[in-house]
Scaffold this motif. Structure first.
Motif, PDB file in Angstrom:
ATOM      1  N   VAL A   7     -41.042  39.533  -6.392  1.00 31.83           N
ATOM      2  CA  VAL A   7     -41.736  39.482  -7.677  1.00 31.83           C
ATOM      3  C   VAL A   7     -41.615  40.828  -8.407  1.00 31.83           C
ATOM      4  O   VAL A   7     -42.428  41.158  -9.256  1.00 31.83           O
ATOM      5  N   HIS A  12     -38.773  39.247 -11.758  1.00 35.08           N
ATOM      6  CA  HIS A  12     -39.796  38.661 -12.632  1.00 35.08           C
ATOM      7  C   HIS A  12     -39.164  38.209 -13.938  1.00 35.08           C
ATOM      8  O   HIS A  12     -39.404  37.096 -14.414  1.00 35.08           O
ATOM      9  N   ALA A  17     -41.817  33.855 -11.462  1.00 32.31           N
ATOM     10  CA  ALA A  17     -43.076  33.100 -11.555  1.00 32.31           C
ATOM     11  C   ALA A  17     -42.818  31.597 -11.422  1.00 32.31           C
ATOM     12  O   ALA A  17     -43.557  30.879 -10.747  1.00 32.31           O
ATOM     13  N   VAL A  20     -42.009  30.801  -7.769  1.00 30.17           N
ATOM     14  CA  VAL A  20     -43.239  30.779  -6.967  1.00 30.17           C
ATOM     15  C   VAL A  20     -43.978  29.464  -7.180  1.00 30.17           C
ATOM     16  O   VAL A  20     -44.419  28.803  -6.230  1.00 30.17           O
ATOM     17  N   GLN A  24     -44.960  26.603  -4.476  1.00 25.60           N
ATOM     18  CA  GLN A  24     -46.360  26.182  -4.267  1.00 25.60           C
ATOM     19  C   GLN A  24     -46.468  24.657  -4.329  1.00 25.60           C
ATOM     20  O   GLN A  24     -47.140  24.032  -3.508  1.00 25.60           O
ATOM     21  N   GLY A  39     -45.035  37.216  -1.063  1.00 24.32           N
ATOM     22  CA  GLY A  39     -44.270  37.908  -2.095  1.00 24.32           C
ATOM     23  C   GLY A  39     -43.750  39.228  -1.582  1.00 24.32           C
ATOM     24  O   GLY A  39     -44.202  39.740  -0.557  1.00 24.32           O
ATOM     25  N   PHE A  41     -41.880  43.158  -3.188  1.00 24.38           N
ATOM     26  CA  PHE A  41     -41.318  43.897  -4.314  1.00 24.38           C
ATOM     27  C   PHE A  41     -39.844  44.089  -4.038  1.00 24.38           C
ATOM     28  O   PHE A  41     -39.318  43.562  -3.051  1.00 24.38           O
TER      29      PHE A  41
ATOM     30  N   PRO B 274     -48.432  36.163  -4.022  1.00 28.15           N
ATOM     31  CA  PRO B 274     -47.798  35.751  -5.271  1.00 28.15           C
ATOM     32  C   PRO B 274     -48.662  34.776  -6.076  1.00 28.15           C
ATOM     33  O   PRO B 274     -48.265  33.658  -6.362  1.00 28.15           O
ATOM     34  N   ASP B 275     -49.879  35.222  -6.426  1.00 32.08           N
ATOM     35  CA  ASP B 275     -50.731  34.394  -7.277  1.00 32.08           C
ATOM     36  C   ASP B 275     -50.731  34.993  -8.664  1.00 32.08           C
ATOM     37  O   ASP B 275     -51.011  36.176  -8.834  1.00 32.08           O
ATOM     38  N   TYR B 276     -50.417  34.180  -9.648  1.00 30.46           N
ATOM     39  CA  TYR B 276     -50.321  34.706 -11.009  1.00 30.46           C
ATOM     40  C   TYR B 276     -51.571  34.370 -11.803  1.00 30.46           C
ATOM     41  O   TYR B 276     -51.904  33.197 -11.960  1.00 30.46           O
ATOM     42  N   THR B 279     -48.743  34.593 -16.003  1.00 30.56           N
ATOM     43  CA  THR B 279     -47.349  34.490 -15.540  1.00 30.56           C
ATOM     44  C   THR B 279     -46.411  35.415 -16.315  1.00 30.56           C
ATOM     45  O   THR B 279     -45.240  35.522 -15.971  1.00 30.56           O
ATOM     46  N   SER B 280     -46.900  36.076 -17.374  1.00 27.73           N
ATOM     47  CA  SER B 280     -46.005  36.980 -18.090  1.00 27.73           C
ATOM     48  C   SER B 280     -45.905  38.341 -17.395  1.00 27.73           C
ATOM     49  O   SER B 280     -45.112  39.179 -17.792  1.00 27.73           O
ATOM     50  N   LEU B 281     -46.742  38.562 -16.393  1.00 30.13           N
ATOM     51  CA  LEU B 281     -46.679  39.833 -15.660  1.00 30.13           C
ATOM     52  C   LEU B 281     -46.556  39.564 -14.158  1.00 30.13           C
ATOM     53  O   LEU B 281     -47.146  38.619 -13.650  1.00 30.13           O
ATOM     54  N   PRO B 282     -45.818  40.429 -13.438  1.00 28.53           N
ATOM     55  CA  PRO B 282     -45.735  40.250 -11.980  1.00 28.53           C
ATOM     56  C   PRO B 282     -47.108  40.429 -11.323  1.00 28.53           C
ATOM     57  O   PRO B 282     -47.947  41.151 -11.867  1.00 28.53           O
ATOM     58  N   PRO B 283     -47.341  39.786 -10.196  1.00 30.68           N
ATOM     59  CA  PRO B 283     -48.654  39.914  -9.538  1.00 30.68           C
ATOM     60  C   PRO B 283     -48.857  41.315  -8.955  1.00 30.68           C
ATOM     61  O   PRO B 283     -47.901  42.076  -8.824  1.00 30.68           O
ATOM     62  N   THR B 284     -50.088  41.637  -8.611  1.00 29.54           N
ATOM     63  CA  THR B 284     -50.381  42.943  -8.018  1.00 29.54           C
ATOM     64  C   THR B 284     -50.307  42.834  -6.493  1.00 29.54           C
ATOM     65  O   THR B 284     -50.140  41.746  -5.952  1.00 29.54           O
ATOM     66  N   THR B 294     -49.306  47.998  -8.487  1.00 32.22           N
ATOM     67  CA  THR B 294     -48.750  47.052  -9.453  1.00 32.22           C
ATOM     68  C   THR B 294     -47.239  47.262  -9.551  1.00 32.22           C
ATOM     69  O   THR B 294     -46.719  48.281  -9.106  1.00 32.22           O
ATOM     70  N   GLU B 295     -46.571  46.301 -10.171  1.00 27.79           N
ATOM     71  CA  GLU B 295     -45.179  46.468 -10.554  1.00 27.79           C
ATOM     72  C   GLU B 295     -45.152  47.587 -11.603  1.00 27.79           C
ATOM     73  O   GLU B 295     -46.205  47.953 -12.157  1.00 27.79           O
ATOM     74  N   LEU B 298     -42.946  46.686 -16.570  1.00 29.36           N
ATOM     75  CA  LEU B 298     -43.528  45.595 -17.376  1.00 29.36           C
ATOM     76  C   LEU B 298     -45.043  45.763 -17.481  1.00 29.36           C
ATOM     77  O   LEU B 298     -45.633  45.609 -18.548  1.00 29.36           O
TER      78      LEU B 298
END
Lengths: 82, 384
Positions: A7, A12, A17, A20, A24, A39, A41, B274-276, B279-284, B294-295, B298
């Protein structure tokens, strides 16, 4: 089945997304796969994203619509990419 | 910076008005913070203009060392005259707090400010002084850690008239409210919002006047460090990670590869769910001993975009859990921030097939620094 989706920034932007989300859905619909989704990096293969590792095997350029087929082939022991 | 000032502001306009006729101005200079609360005559646009002019003039002149008499003269001479009442009028409370805790307070026609030390609430009465035919109350104070000052407009002391408090809340009522109903251990913003909400309730949710509550709290500065980007030379990884873990500071990592390096060097588990939430940003992710992972680009870009308007407040992002909102919450809670920025660029990030330019970490972090400084944060930046 251990599924790890990259991710990071590049994956990304290439649609991680959506990948993923599809995993799911597959985990819910097909308990037989016993998917444990995680996930990661950057896997240092940004040019080939989205990168997915299934039980340690790396799959590149994964797209959501190809995931059912990918899972099926993985179960049969066939490798799709690389 | 010996002390940090935690400032909370909550206000609401009189029922039926879009604009609040009270204005709050905050100005920081090298060694002090000036806060001006002003209440303009009447309500709506006219009151808002009077209050804004008053607070801006007062804050700017005082920060340049102009004496009180000249500040009041300038305000009186500048304010437009109300056609109905034939006067130019707005109240004000001015607070200047220096980094060492020394404070100066001047009040004109606003309800008395309240000073709280060890849960003891007292009115700040001050010495009465005639300045340009106006009666100003002046007071010098010395703040200690945990001390709180609450400044309100008269909408607070009048809250409830014609509703649940027929004679209005009053200054005594406000003191009683603070003593019995308000949790003073929270942040200044929490305290300000609690008081404002009680005022709305007393007014049966139909405030008959503009309500403004400003809370100032002195506390130890919170220090934080962000590590973003791998160092130009791979040989530096160990040294940079060691430096990141020095000092009594809160820690955050912005960058996937950076997080991988820290996890590897410190043998820490990096956990990414991987829970969003967006969805416009990568997950933490999470890592032991680190507040936030964080990523990079972005998330930082979104955080900078949100900060750019200058209006963002903690409460706007309070319930958001995406990486950029979490990062902003973290940043806004810090008073002093060290940015450790690595300049190694991932070659794959420079390819033209990506819809976003990922190779701009240095300019992005430089811009973030400017935005944080404008918000009164003390920010250092270190490149490697």
């Amino acid at each position: 089945m251990e599924v790890t989706v990259c991710v990071g920034s590049s994956c990304h932007l290439k649609g991680a997304a959506g990948v993923v989300k599809k995993f799911q859905e597959m985990a819910e619909q097909y308990p037989i796969y016993n998917i444990n989704l995680g996930g990661s990096f950057c896997q240092n293969r940004c040019r080939e994203g989205v990168i997915v590792a299934i039980d340690g095997i790396i799959y590149t350029r994964v797209k959501p619509e190809e995931i059912p087929q990918l899972l099926e082939k993985h179960m049969k022991g066939e490798q799709l990419s690389d | 910076m010996k002390w940090a000032l935690d400032i909370g502001i909550a206000s609401i306009a009189k029922l039926g008005e879009e604009l609040c006729g009270d204005a709050v101005e905050i100005l920081k200079n090298d060694n002090s913070t000036i806060v001006v609360v002003s209440d303009g005559l009447g309500s709506g646009v006219k009151a808002n203009i009077l209050a804004t002019l008053t607070s801006k003039i007062a804050a700017n002149l005082l920060s340049k060392g102009v004496v009180m008499k000249d500040v009041v003269d300038t305000i009186t001479a500048t304010l437009p005259i109300c056609q109905i009442r034939q006067i130019a009028y707005s109240t004000f409370t001015i607070v200047q707090i220096f980094d060492d805790g020394q404070a100066y307070l001047a009040q004109f026609d606003n309800p008395n400010a309240l000073f709280i030390r060890n849960n003891e609430v007292t009115k700040v009465l001050g010495t009465v002084k005639e300045v340009s035919e106006r009666t100003i109350k002046e007071k010098s104070l010395v703040f200690e850690e945990g001390d709180i000052l609450i400044v309100v407009s008269d909408g607070v002391t009048h809250a409830g008239i014609g509703a649940l408090k027929p004679l209005g809340l009053g200054e005594e009522g406000l003191i009683e409210l603070i003593k019995t109903r308000i949790n003073l251990t929270g942040t200044s913003q929490d305290i300000a919002e609690q008081v404002k909400e009680y005022c709305e309730i007393y007014s049966a949710m139909e405030p008959g006047d503009d309500i403004t509550v400003v809370v100032l709290k002195l506390r130890k500065p919170v220090r934080g460090v962000i590590l973003s980007g791998p160092p130009l030379s791979k040989g530096e990884d160990v040294r940079i990670v060691e430096e990141f873990f020095t000092g009594n500071r809160r820690r955050a990592i912005c960058g996937g590869t950076t997080a991988n390096i820290v996890a590897r060097e410190k043998n820490l588990k990096l956990h990414i769910i991987p829970d969003y939430c967006d969805t416009s940003l990568p997950p933490t992710a999470s890592m032991p001993g680190i507040d936030l992972v964080t990523e990079g680009i972005l998330t930082l870009t979104r955080a900078v975009e949100l900060l750019e308007g200058g209006k963002l407040q903690l409460k706007d992002i309070k319930n958001k859990e995406d990486g950029a909102s979490q990062l902003l919450k973290w940043l806004l809670q810090c008073d002093e921030i060290d940015l450790m920025v690595g300049l190694r660029v991932n070659p794959a990030h420079l390819t033209p097939d990506l819809p976003f330019h990922l190779g701009q970490r240095s300019s992005l972090l430089q811009h973030l620094r400017e935005l944080l400084v404008a918000r009164g944060k003390k920010v250092t930046i270190k490149w490697f």
